[in-house]
Design an enzyme around this catalytic site. Structure first.
Site, PDB file in Angstrom:
ATOM      1  N   ASP A 181      26.313  13.275 -12.602  1.00  0.00           N
ATOM      2  CA  ASP A 181      25.282  13.881 -13.451  1.00  0.00           C
ATOM      3  C   ASP A 181      24.033  13.938 -12.593  1.00  0.00           C
ATOM      4  O   ASP A 181      23.391  12.911 -12.357  1.00  0.00           O
ATOM      5  CB  ASP A 181      25.070  13.014 -14.698  1.00  0.00           C
ATOM      6  CG  ASP A 181      24.043  13.607 -15.662  1.00  0.00           C
ATOM      7  OD1 ASP A 181      23.287  14.518 -15.265  1.00  0.00           O
ATOM      8  OD2 ASP A 181      23.989  13.133 -16.816  1.00  0.00           O
ATOM      9  N   ASP A 206      19.969  20.047 -14.904  1.00  0.00           N
ATOM     10  CA  ASP A 206      20.667  18.853 -15.400  1.00  0.00           C
ATOM     11  C   ASP A 206      22.143  19.214 -15.561  1.00  0.00           C
ATOM     12  O   ASP A 206      22.529  19.807 -16.562  1.00  0.00           O
ATOM     13  CB  ASP A 206      20.028  18.441 -16.746  1.00  0.00           C
ATOM     14  CG  ASP A 206      20.599  17.139 -17.299  1.00  0.00           C
ATOM     15  OD1 ASP A 206      21.404  16.494 -16.610  1.00  0.00           O
ATOM     16  OD2 ASP A 206      20.224  16.786 -18.434  1.00  0.00           O
ATOM     17  N   HIS A 242      14.326  15.581 -20.202  1.00  0.00           N
ATOM     18  CA  HIS A 242      14.390  15.545 -21.667  1.00  0.00           C
ATOM     19  C   HIS A 242      13.069  16.157 -22.112  1.00  0.00           C
ATOM     20  O   HIS A 242      12.078  15.463 -22.304  1.00  0.00           O
ATOM     21  CB  HIS A 242      14.560  14.122 -22.188  1.00  0.00           C
ATOM     22  CG  HIS A 242      15.893  13.535 -21.801  1.00  0.00           C
ATOM     23  ND1 HIS A 242      16.208  12.217 -21.958  1.00  0.00           N
ATOM     24  CD2 HIS A 242      16.999  14.096 -21.265  1.00  0.00           C
ATOM     25  CE1 HIS A 242      17.444  11.989 -21.528  1.00  0.00           C
ATOM     26  NE2 HIS A 242      17.942  13.120 -21.091  1.00  0.00           N
ATOM     27  N   GLU A 254      28.394  19.082 -18.364  1.00  0.00           N
ATOM     28  CA  GLU A 254      27.039  19.434 -18.814  1.00  0.00           C
ATOM     29  C   GLU A 254      26.558  20.708 -18.131  1.00  0.00           C
ATOM     30  O   GLU A 254      26.557  20.802 -16.907  1.00  0.00           O
ATOM     31  CB  GLU A 254      26.080  18.287 -18.486  1.00  0.00           C
ATOM     32  CG  GLU A 254      24.629  18.603 -18.827  1.00  0.00           C
ATOM     33  CD  GLU A 254      23.704  17.398 -18.665  1.00  0.00           C
ATOM     34  OE1 GLU A 254      23.993  16.531 -17.827  1.00  0.00           O
ATOM     35  OE2 GLU A 254      22.691  17.351 -19.387  1.00  0.00           O
ATOM     36  N   HIS A 278      26.889   9.922 -27.757  1.00  0.00           N
ATOM     37  CA  HIS A 278      25.578  10.541 -27.528  1.00  0.00           C
ATOM     38  C   HIS A 278      25.545  11.935 -28.131  1.00  0.00           C
ATOM     39  O   HIS A 278      26.564  12.473 -28.545  1.00  0.00           O
ATOM     40  CB  HIS A 278      25.223  10.560 -26.025  1.00  0.00           C
ATOM     41  CG  HIS A 278      26.168  11.323 -25.140  1.00  0.00           C
ATOM     42  ND1 HIS A 278      26.206  12.701 -25.089  1.00  0.00           N
ATOM     43  CD2 HIS A 278      27.116  10.893 -24.269  1.00  0.00           C
ATOM     44  CE1 HIS A 278      27.108  13.073 -24.200  1.00  0.00           C
ATOM     45  NE2 HIS A 278      27.688  12.006 -23.706  1.00  0.00           N
ATOM     46  N   GLU A 313      26.281  19.232 -23.362  1.00  0.00           N
ATOM     47  CA  GLU A 313      26.891  18.172 -22.555  1.00  0.00           C
ATOM     48  C   GLU A 313      27.802  17.221 -23.332  1.00  0.00           C
ATOM     49  O   GLU A 313      27.505  16.033 -23.466  1.00  0.00           O
ATOM     50  CB  GLU A 313      25.814  17.373 -21.833  1.00  0.00           C
ATOM     51  CG  GLU A 313      24.636  16.899 -22.687  1.00  0.00           C
ATOM     52  CD  GLU A 313      23.659  16.039 -21.876  1.00  0.00           C
ATOM     53  OE1 GLU A 313      24.121  15.087 -21.233  1.00  0.00           O
ATOM     54  OE2 GLU A 313      22.462  16.322 -21.898  1.00  0.00           O
ATOM     55  N   TYR A 327      34.423   8.970 -23.516  1.00  0.00           N
ATOM     56  CA  TYR A 327      34.325   7.753 -22.701  1.00  0.00           C
ATOM     57  C   TYR A 327      35.297   6.739 -23.289  1.00  0.00           C
ATOM     58  O   TYR A 327      35.087   6.256 -24.400  1.00  0.00           O
ATOM     59  CB  TYR A 327      32.893   7.217 -22.711  1.00  0.00           C
ATOM     60  CG  TYR A 327      31.891   8.313 -22.411  1.00  0.00           C
ATOM     61  CD1 TYR A 327      31.571   8.654 -21.097  1.00  0.00           C
ATOM     62  CD2 TYR A 327      31.324   9.073 -23.449  1.00  0.00           C
ATOM     63  CE1 TYR A 327      30.705   9.711 -20.829  1.00  0.00           C
ATOM     64  CE2 TYR A 327      30.451  10.111 -23.189  1.00  0.00           C
ATOM     65  CZ  TYR A 327      30.142  10.434 -21.881  1.00  0.00           C
ATOM     66  OH  TYR A 327      29.287  11.474 -21.620  1.00  0.00           O
ATOM     67  N   ARG A 343      32.250  13.820 -18.682  1.00  0.00           N
ATOM     68  CA  ARG A 343      31.212  14.618 -19.316  1.00  0.00           C
ATOM     69  C   ARG A 343      31.133  15.939 -18.562  1.00  0.00           C
ATOM     70  O   ARG A 343      31.340  15.978 -17.350  1.00  0.00           O
ATOM     71  CB  ARG A 343      29.852  13.895 -19.280  1.00  0.00           C
ATOM     72  CG  ARG A 343      28.729  14.693 -19.918  1.00  0.00           C
ATOM     73  CD  ARG A 343      27.477  13.853 -20.255  1.00  0.00           C
ATOM     74  NE  ARG A 343      26.825  13.276 -19.113  1.00  0.00           N
ATOM     75  CZ  ARG A 343      26.895  12.007 -18.746  1.00  0.00           C
ATOM     76  NH1 ARG A 343      27.611  11.158 -19.453  1.00  0.00           N
ATOM     77  NH2 ARG A 343      26.257  11.564 -17.680  1.00  0.00           N
ATOM     78  N   ASP A 352       0.819  -1.220   0.000  1.00  0.00           N
ATOM     79  CA  ASP A 352       0.000   0.000   0.000  1.00  0.00           C
ATOM     80  C   ASP A 352       0.852   1.270   0.000  1.00  0.00           C
ATOM     81  O   ASP A 352       0.379   2.336   0.378  1.00  0.00           O
ATOM     82  CB  ASP A 352      -0.985  -0.005   1.181  1.00  0.00           C
ATOM     83  CG  ASP A 352      -0.266  -0.036   2.515  1.00  0.00           C
ATOM     84  OD1 ASP A 352       0.971  -0.251   2.514  1.00  0.00           O
ATOM     85  OD2 ASP A 352      -0.924   0.132   3.551  1.00  0.00           O
ATOM     86  N   HIS A 355      19.842  18.386 -25.383  1.00  0.00           N
ATOM     87  CA  HIS A 355      18.407  18.088 -25.439  1.00  0.00           C
ATOM     88  C   HIS A 355      17.699  19.278 -24.826  1.00  0.00           C
ATOM     89  O   HIS A 355      18.285  20.047 -24.074  1.00  0.00           O
ATOM     90  CB  HIS A 355      18.083  16.778 -24.704  1.00  0.00           C
ATOM     91  CG  HIS A 355      18.565  16.716 -23.279  1.00  0.00           C
ATOM     92  ND1 HIS A 355      17.914  17.347 -22.232  1.00  0.00           N
ATOM     93  CD2 HIS A 355      19.650  16.117 -22.713  1.00  0.00           C
ATOM     94  CE1 HIS A 355      18.569  17.110 -21.102  1.00  0.00           C
ATOM     95  NE2 HIS A 355      19.639  16.383 -21.361  1.00  0.00           N
ATOM     96  N   HIS A 395      24.301   5.262 -18.470  1.00  0.00           N
ATOM     97  CA  HIS A 395      23.138   5.342 -17.573  1.00  0.00           C
ATOM     98  C   HIS A 395      23.418   4.698 -16.219  1.00  0.00           C
ATOM     99  O   HIS A 395      22.539   4.090 -15.616  1.00  0.00           O
ATOM    100  CB  HIS A 395      21.914   4.700 -18.233  1.00  0.00           C
ATOM    101  CG  HIS A 395      21.386   5.516 -19.365  1.00  0.00           C
ATOM    102  ND1 HIS A 395      20.564   5.010 -20.336  1.00  0.00           N
ATOM    103  CD2 HIS A 395      21.565   6.819 -19.691  1.00  0.00           C
ATOM    104  CE1 HIS A 395      20.269   5.957 -21.215  1.00  0.00           C
ATOM    105  NE2 HIS A 395      20.867   7.059 -20.842  1.00  0.00           N
TER     106      HIS A 395
HETATM  107  N1  GLY Z   1      20.840  13.362 -17.000  1.00  0.00           N
HETATM  108  C1  GLY Z   1      20.246  13.027 -18.198  1.00  0.00           C
HETATM  109  C2  GLY Z   1      20.923  13.665 -19.327  1.00  0.00           C
HETATM  110  O1  GLY Z   1      21.969  14.251 -19.151  1.00  0.00           O
HETATM  111  O2  GLY Z   1      20.457  13.671 -20.420  1.00  0.00           O
HETATM  112 MN    MN Z   2      21.284  16.107 -20.068  1.00  0.00          MN
HETATM  113 MN    MN Z   3      22.611  15.023 -17.279  1.00  0.00          MN
END
Ligand code: GLY
Ligand code: MN
Ligand code: MN
Length: 461
Positions: free
Chosen positions: A260, A271, A365, A431, A354, A408, A412, A429, A36, A358, A243
């Site tokens: 991140d 982000d 996103h 960002e 990547h 970002e 890698y 990374r 619950d 975004h 991820h």
């Molecule tokens: N944290 C998700 C992205 O950077 O797109």
């Molecule tokens: Mn992002």
């Molecule tokens: Mn991010």
């Protein structure tokens, strides 16, 4: 609660529905976690954008003439003792500025009447499980009345189209919230960096979750409701898992940490990614890769302003990264050719897989088309050099003031044949979040430094 703000958004949307159009927007359901206990509740972004209402079990109906009806949970003192305050339909018009509010148990009875004699029913497609069949049920009820002279809507349209366009360009209220979310998240990153260096200086066993705890602490301290997405706290080689989540791995002296993480503040996401040396001092190879990613980000930032295309920052990033991969020996020029060949053949892809940006907004996103709506018919074809697939492209979106995107870039480097050993298992990374303006962009996440020297200085302090 700024009722005028939401009323003006509803009016702008209503003007796009057509005089005989009507829109139906449910909020998100509560979701059971186990037995619950529910997951922490998060309203639907479209619903909140138009109502400012945060309670579950609510629907907004907006007619093309601008009339709004809220269906919401009834006042119920006993339930409110257990679950908390409910606004209730009597107070809702005064607080939210909707024209009418009724209890949600009347939805199925009232909807056929609201849909009657309308030509088009709008709702968000592919967003709410079961919504299509719910609408079908209401339409069947309307059809049952056509022999009495009622007209039944003949058209169903996706409300995401007009709403996504509205949400794509952030108004002053949204920009202000996003700046504040960026500031809180920046402080959280600083806190995590400092704890990492301090614990290692004290000889402690630092784990990824220790740094995650610092993020959460600072988010809540700043008034944020929750993280905007699952925080990534990745020590050492874990940074090469795109991820990854904050887990239990040790944060070791001499390794990098990639974080991140961004908070959500009153429905708006931030982000931010920073990559820093766990002990506060970059090694030579770490710093070489770090400075390359930073240079590629600077190139992307310079390409972000009104009139540029959404793809321009990505292209600028790829150019700098590709040249750097050749310079540092990650790519062998004898095998892959010039920087133009690297770009053309996407030879950088094993190390940068990547996209650079975004949209960012209520959703991390965020919604909004990445294609320029005035050029939908201009389709070009190209063959992807890696998959040999034919890809159909439309011109990417022209940036406008008030659009918000992340920038970002990353690199890698997994251990592999031909990859110089000093770079093995380094993932980086950087960002930041950018509000587009006429002359460039405003980076709203720079409360935490990106410069390598500045990060080292911060972590020494
Ligand atoms: N944290 C998700 C992205 O950077 O797109
Ligand atoms: Mn992002
Ligand atoms: Mn991010």
């Amino acid at each position: 609660m700024n009722a005028n703000l939401y009323a003006s958004r509803r009016a702008r949307l209503a003007a796009q529905l057509g005089a005989d159009g009507i829109a139906v927007i449910p909020t998100a359901p509560e979701r059971p976690r186990n037995r619950d206990s529910d997951f922490l509740y998060r309203f639907d972004s479209y619903f909140h954008y138009l109502s400012g209402f945060t309670e579950p079990n609510a629907w907004l109906v907006l007619a093309g003439d601008g009339r709004s009806t809220l269906f919401c949970a009834p006042k119920d003192l006993e339930r409110e003792i257990w679950d908390g305050y409910r606004l209730g339909p009597d107070a809702a018009p005064g607080v939210l500025g909707v024209d009418e509010a009724v209890t949600v148990d009347q939805l199925d009875a009232r909807m056929p009447r609201l849909l009657e004699n309308k030509s088009t029913v709008w709702y968000p497609f592919a967003t709410h499980k079961g919504l299509e069949s719910r609408v079908d049920g209401w339409l069947s009820s309307v059809r049952a009345r056509v022999r009495f002279g009622a007209l039944c809507p003949e058209e169903q349209r996706d409300l995401c189209g007009p709403l996504d366009e509205m949400r794509l360009v952030k108004d002053d209220h949204e920009q202000d919230l996003m700046r504040r979310a960026g500031q809180i998240s920046a402080r959280a990153h600083i806190r995590a960096m400092k704890l990492s260096a301090a614990m290692l200086r004290d000889g402690k066993d630092v784990r990824e979750y220790h740094l995650d705890a610092e993020l959460l602490h600072e988010f809540r301290l700043g008034g944020s409701q929750y993280p905007a997405y699952s925080s990534i706290v990745a020590a050492g080689a874990n940074a090469c898992v795109l991820h990854y989540r904050a887990d239990t791995a040790p944060v070791r002296d001499g390794e990098l940490v990639l974080i991140d993480a961004g908070c959500e503040l009153d429905g708006y996401a931030s982000d931010i990614t920073r990559t820093f040396p766990a002990n506060g001092r970059f090694s030579g190879p770490q710093r070489a890769l770090y400075d390359l990613v930073l240079a590629s980000q600077q190139a992307a930032v310079a390409a972000t302003r009104a009139g540029q295309r959404f793809n321009d920052p990505h292209d600028a990033t790829v150019k700098v990264l590709s040249q750097g991969m050749l310079d540092l020996g990650l790519l062998d020029g004898n095998k892959v050719g010039s920087v133009d060949d690297v770009i053309e053949q996407r030879a950088y892809f094993p190390f940068y897989m990547h996209r650079t940006s975004h949209w960012l907004g209520m959703d991390v996103h965020d919604c909004g088309s990445y294609v320029e709506p005035t050029q939908l018919g201009e389709i070009s074809e190209r063959k992807d050099p890696l998959s040999n697939e034919i890809i159909k492209n439309r011109p990417s979106r022209i940036l406008r003031p008030g659009m918000v995107l992340t920038i970002e870039p990353g690199i890698y480097v997994r251990a592999g044949e031909g990859v110089p050993e000093p770079f093995h298992n380094i993932g980086i990374r950087i960002e930041d979040d950018a509000i587009v303006n006429e002359t460039g962009c405003e980076l709203i996440s720079r409360g935490v430094p990106v410069d390598g020297d500045e990060i080292e200085a911060l972590m020494r302090a």
